[in-house]
Design a protein around this motif. Sequence first.
Motif, PDB file in Angstrom:
ATOM      1  N   TYR A 181      -1.590 -24.823  29.482  1.00 22.33           N
ATOM      2  CA  TYR A 181      -2.445 -23.641  29.470  1.00 22.33           C
ATOM      3  C   TYR A 181      -1.604 -22.374  29.569  1.00 22.33           C
ATOM      4  O   TYR A 181      -1.842 -21.401  28.836  1.00 22.33           O
ATOM      5  CB  TYR A 181      -3.450 -23.684  30.628  1.00 22.33           C
ATOM      6  N   LEU A 182      -0.638 -22.359  30.467  1.00 21.86           N
ATOM      7  CA  LEU A 182       0.179 -21.164  30.661  1.00 21.86           C
ATOM      8  C   LEU A 182       0.904 -20.780  29.381  1.00 21.86           C
ATOM      9  O   LEU A 182       0.981 -19.599  29.023  1.00 21.86           O
ATOM     10  CB  LEU A 182       1.175 -21.398  31.801  1.00 21.86           C
ATOM     11  N   HIS A 183       1.451 -21.780  28.673  1.00 25.82           N
ATOM     12  CA  HIS A 183       2.141 -21.486  27.413  1.00 25.82           C
ATOM     13  C   HIS A 183       1.164 -20.996  26.358  1.00 25.82           C
ATOM     14  O   HIS A 183       1.390 -19.957  25.712  1.00 25.82           O
ATOM     15  CB  HIS A 183       2.870 -22.734  26.901  1.00 25.82           C
ATOM     16  N   ASN A 184       0.078 -21.747  26.148  1.00 26.53           N
ATOM     17  CA  ASN A 184      -0.847 -21.412  25.069  1.00 26.53           C
ATOM     18  C   ASN A 184      -1.511 -20.059  25.300  1.00 26.53           C
ATOM     19  O   ASN A 184      -1.694 -19.279  24.361  1.00 26.53           O
ATOM     20  CB  ASN A 184      -1.901 -22.515  24.928  1.00 26.53           C
ATOM     21  N   ARG A 185      -1.864 -19.749  26.542  1.00 27.57           N
ATOM     22  CA  ARG A 185      -2.451 -18.444  26.839  1.00 27.57           C
ATOM     23  C   ARG A 185      -1.401 -17.341  26.633  1.00 27.57           C
ATOM     24  O   ARG A 185      -1.716 -16.238  26.177  1.00 27.57           O
ATOM     25  CB  ARG A 185      -2.977 -18.433  28.266  1.00 27.57           C
ATOM     26  N   SER A 186      -0.152 -17.639  26.976  1.00 25.81           N
ATOM     27  CA  SER A 186       0.911 -16.651  26.777  1.00 25.81           C
ATOM     28  C   SER A 186       1.110 -16.333  25.298  1.00 25.81           C
ATOM     29  O   SER A 186       1.406 -15.191  24.937  1.00 25.81           O
ATOM     30  CB  SER A 186       2.224 -17.140  27.394  1.00 25.81           C
ATOM     31  N   VAL A 187       0.970 -17.330  24.443  1.00 23.23           N
ATOM     32  CA  VAL A 187       1.054 -17.092  23.002  1.00 23.23           C
ATOM     33  C   VAL A 187      -0.045 -16.116  22.579  1.00 23.23           C
ATOM     34  O   VAL A 187       0.190 -15.166  21.820  1.00 23.23           O
ATOM     35  CB  VAL A 187       0.953 -18.414  22.212  1.00 23.23           C
ATOM     36  N   GLN A 188      -1.266 -16.315  23.093  1.00 26.25           N
ATOM     37  CA  GLN A 188      -2.374 -15.414  22.772  1.00 26.25           C
ATOM     38  C   GLN A 188      -2.087 -13.995  23.275  1.00 26.25           C
ATOM     39  O   GLN A 188      -2.344 -13.010  22.577  1.00 26.25           O
ATOM     40  CB  GLN A 188      -3.663 -15.927  23.409  1.00 26.25           C
ATOM     41  N   GLU A 189      -1.572 -13.894  24.499  1.00 24.77           N
ATOM     42  CA  GLU A 189      -1.282 -12.578  25.072  1.00 24.77           C
ATOM     43  C   GLU A 189      -0.156 -11.881  24.307  1.00 24.77           C
ATOM     44  O   GLU A 189      -0.167 -10.654  24.140  1.00 24.77           O
ATOM     45  CB  GLU A 189      -0.923 -12.705  26.546  1.00 24.77           C
ATOM     46  N   THR A 190       0.818 -12.660  23.840  1.00 25.60           N
ATOM     47  CA  THR A 190       1.899 -12.076  23.041  1.00 25.60           C
ATOM     48  C   THR A 190       1.362 -11.562  21.715  1.00 25.60           C
ATOM     49  O   THR A 190       1.782 -10.494  21.225  1.00 25.60           O
ATOM     50  CB  THR A 190       3.014 -13.106  22.804  1.00 25.60           C
ATOM     51  N   ALA A 191       0.429 -12.303  21.120  1.00 27.87           N
ATOM     52  CA  ALA A 191      -0.184 -11.846  19.875  1.00 27.87           C
ATOM     53  C   ALA A 191      -0.916 -10.515  20.084  1.00 27.87           C
ATOM     54  O   ALA A 191      -0.865  -9.616  19.231  1.00 27.87           O
ATOM     55  CB  ALA A 191      -1.150 -12.907  19.349  1.00 27.87           C
ATOM     56  N   THR A 192      -1.576 -10.373  21.235  1.00 29.59           N
ATOM     57  CA  THR A 192      -2.244  -9.104  21.545  1.00 29.59           C
ATOM     58  C   THR A 192      -1.230  -7.970  21.655  1.00 29.59           C
ATOM     59  O   THR A 192      -1.456  -6.865  21.158  1.00 29.59           O
ATOM     60  CB  THR A 192      -3.025  -9.236  22.875  1.00 29.59           C
ATOM     61  N   LEU A 193      -0.095  -8.252  22.311  1.00 23.64           N
ATOM     62  CA  LEU A 193       0.976  -7.263  22.436  1.00 23.64           C
ATOM     63  C   LEU A 193       1.521  -6.864  21.071  1.00 23.64           C
ATOM     64  O   LEU A 193       1.687  -5.668  20.766  1.00 23.64           O
ATOM     65  CB  LEU A 193       2.101  -7.833  23.304  1.00 23.64           C
ATOM     66  N   VAL A 194       1.802  -7.853  20.225  1.00 19.14           N
ATOM     67  CA  VAL A 194       2.355  -7.596  18.891  1.00 19.14           C
ATOM     68  C   VAL A 194       1.365  -6.783  18.055  1.00 19.14           C
ATOM     69  O   VAL A 194       1.745  -5.852  17.341  1.00 19.14           O
ATOM     70  CB  VAL A 194       2.720  -8.926  18.203  1.00 19.14           C
ATOM     71  N   ASN A 195       0.088  -7.135  18.146  1.00 18.57           N
ATOM     72  CA  ASN A 195      -0.932  -6.387  17.391  1.00 18.57           C
ATOM     73  C   ASN A 195      -1.021  -4.940  17.864  1.00 18.57           C
ATOM     74  O   ASN A 195      -1.169  -4.013  17.053  1.00 18.57           O
ATOM     75  CB  ASN A 195      -2.299  -7.068  17.547  1.00 18.57           C
ATOM     76  N   TYR A 196      -0.939  -4.740  19.178  1.00 19.11           N
ATOM     77  CA  TYR A 196      -0.977  -3.374  19.699  1.00 19.11           C
ATOM     78  C   TYR A 196       0.189  -2.553  19.160  1.00 19.11           C
ATOM     79  O   TYR A 196       0.000  -1.415  18.693  1.00 19.11           O
ATOM     80  CB  TYR A 196      -0.943  -3.383  21.229  1.00 19.11           C
ATOM     81  N   LEU A 197       1.381  -3.106  19.221  1.00 24.24           N
ATOM     82  CA  LEU A 197       2.555  -2.383  18.730  1.00 24.24           C
ATOM     83  C   LEU A 197       2.460  -2.140  17.230  1.00 24.24           C
ATOM     84  O   LEU A 197       2.879  -1.095  16.725  1.00 24.24           O
ATOM     85  CB  LEU A 197       3.824  -3.153  19.077  1.00 24.24           C
ATOM     86  N   GLY A 198       1.894  -3.124  16.503  1.00 27.92           N
ATOM     87  CA  GLY A 198       1.699  -2.938  15.076  1.00 27.92           C
ATOM     88  C   GLY A 198       0.762  -1.781  14.774  1.00 27.92           C
ATOM     89  O   GLY A 198       0.989  -1.002  13.844  1.00 27.92           O
ATOM     90  N   ASN A 199      -0.281  -1.661  15.585  1.00 25.08           N
ATOM     91  CA  ASN A 199      -1.227  -0.553  15.406  1.00 25.08           C
ATOM     92  C   ASN A 199      -0.607   0.792  15.763  1.00 25.08           C
ATOM     93  O   ASN A 199      -1.132   1.842  15.351  1.00 25.08           O
ATOM     94  CB  ASN A 199      -2.479  -0.784  16.264  1.00 25.08           C
ATOM     95  N   GLN A 200       0.496   0.754  16.520  1.00 23.69           N
ATOM     96  CA  GLN A 200       1.197   1.987  16.871  1.00 23.69           C
ATOM     97  C   GLN A 200       2.290   2.330  15.865  1.00 23.69           C
ATOM     98  O   GLN A 200       3.046   3.290  16.060  1.00 23.69           O
ATOM     99  CB  GLN A 200       1.819   1.854  18.267  1.00 23.69           C
ATOM    100  N   GLY A 201       2.379   1.530  14.803  1.00 22.15           N
ATOM    101  CA  GLY A 201       3.326   1.843  13.736  1.00 22.15           C
ATOM    102  C   GLY A 201       4.589   1.011  13.732  1.00 22.15           C
ATOM    103  O   GLY A 201       5.462   1.230  12.891  1.00 22.15           O
ATOM    104  N   ASP A 202       4.718   0.040  14.667  1.00 25.63           N
ATOM    105  CA  ASP A 202       5.909  -0.810  14.702  1.00 25.63           C
ATOM    106  C   ASP A 202       5.700  -2.031  13.816  1.00 25.63           C
ATOM    107  O   ASP A 202       4.674  -2.720  13.921  1.00 25.63           O
ATOM    108  CB  ASP A 202       6.207  -1.274  16.125  1.00 25.63           C
ATOM    109  N   ASP A 203       6.661  -2.319  12.962  1.00 26.41           N
ATOM    110  CA  ASP A 203       6.594  -3.477  12.074  1.00 26.41           C
ATOM    111  C   ASP A 203       7.153  -4.680  12.831  1.00 26.41           C
ATOM    112  O   ASP A 203       8.346  -5.000  12.740  1.00 26.41           O
ATOM    113  CB  ASP A 203       7.376  -3.216  10.790  1.00 26.41           C
TER     114      ASP A 203
END
Length: 464
Positions: A90-112
């Motif tokens: 659970y800790l790993h799989n949830r962390s993957v989801q949380e990382t995806a949220t982080l990556v999406n946020y940075l992408g929306n801020q203009g980071d590729d």
Amino acid sequence: MTVFSLVLTSIFVFFSGQLQAGGTTTAEKHYAVVVIGGGLMGSAAAWQLARDGKEVILLEKQDREYSQGSSKGLTRIARSNNLGSDLWSYLHNRSVQETATLVNYLGNQGDDISMSAVYQTTPVNYMRPLKAADAIIASSERQKVDYKLALTPEEGMEMFGVQLPEGVFLHREFNEHSGTLNPEALISLLHKAIKLKGGTIVYNASVSDIQRQGNHYLIASKDSQGSERKLTASQIVSASGPHTGPLLTELAPYMDKLITPKRVFLAFLQISPAKYHQLEDHARSQLRRAYPVINSSAGTREGSFYSMFESSGADGNPVIKIGGHFQRSDINSLDDVWHQALSEEEIRWSIENTGRYLRMHGVPVNDEDLQLVDDVSCVYSLTSTEVPIVSQLVAPSGDMDSNFVVIAGMSGVGAKGAMTYGRIAANLLQGKSENDSGYLEAVEAVGFTRLKEDVDQLQVSPEK
């Protein structure tokens, strides 16, 4: 104002500046939340709090180059399957989801940025004694892990081209974002996101003291020049790794008994260039498939090891990182342990285990073909059960201190679940929860109920 008054004022201003430059304490400033420790755990917690709209300042005792801690380096094993417990999955799989949220946020801020900046998806190898096969099959199916299993030497050769010893099986996990993760890259992305959300990060800020003062906390820190800074906070997250016990001496003296730092080592090996260039394509392919690995086939804790590719040269010759989760030793000085060189015995253990494992996979190298290119000492922070703590503190009264959360005791299993630990810490500090059963089970395992039981046990058995 008289000339005499002007002179006195000038003298006062001059000496104030001189004293401050020489290390005098600067004025206090108040923050809603102070997070202590800018490694994976503290950074994940600070990001989640900033994401929730909290005013956050993150204090990190190192500079931007992360040179100490269990998360040092470019790779850690990331895996979904875990024998006997769904907690780690659970800790790993949830962390993957949380990382995806982080990556999406940075992408929306203009980071590729993509998930590949953090996760390198590759099959994960597990080698274990045959008696554990039934449990592996059950956990893999329960945790919905895509896998293949070779239970006999014949199956090992037919399925994977691997010469399995008798009584040993090979299990390969095939899941997206299972393989390795890059802790340095994840920390960098977290720090960028924290700042974009309005958070503050102060490097070279070593916290020396925390005191409770009424309804807030007084924190003293020193920079690399020895200048002291004091600030106050309404709430604190402490993610200071092996320094947790000494740091919380005043607020939670029991932590020094619950958390035990131990030194572990990492060896970085490479096949000699001449030998690597002699390898045929099949051998090189087998080399790539062999990693990352958790090898518990020896049947003893001390005999097990984890290993992965840290990097590769221009010619494709990989640097192989190997360490032993249970290859631990006592620490004389936390300040010096990071610079401790590996012993000859530790180097020999690393080379022999790597050579034996490679030959098992049909990679024709001898031990003398393996070269030590780097070595690192780092620290695991251990609880007695080796399950981490992410909890509000137990106050002297025995009640919950809901304004202070501690993340500690990661024992080498923290990286793959770091983003989840950060989410749990942020929720605890804000009095939030979630309905997800996996989340609730994780909080039960690492949270206040468990910590209170550990503290109560210390009081019953003070000699421990």
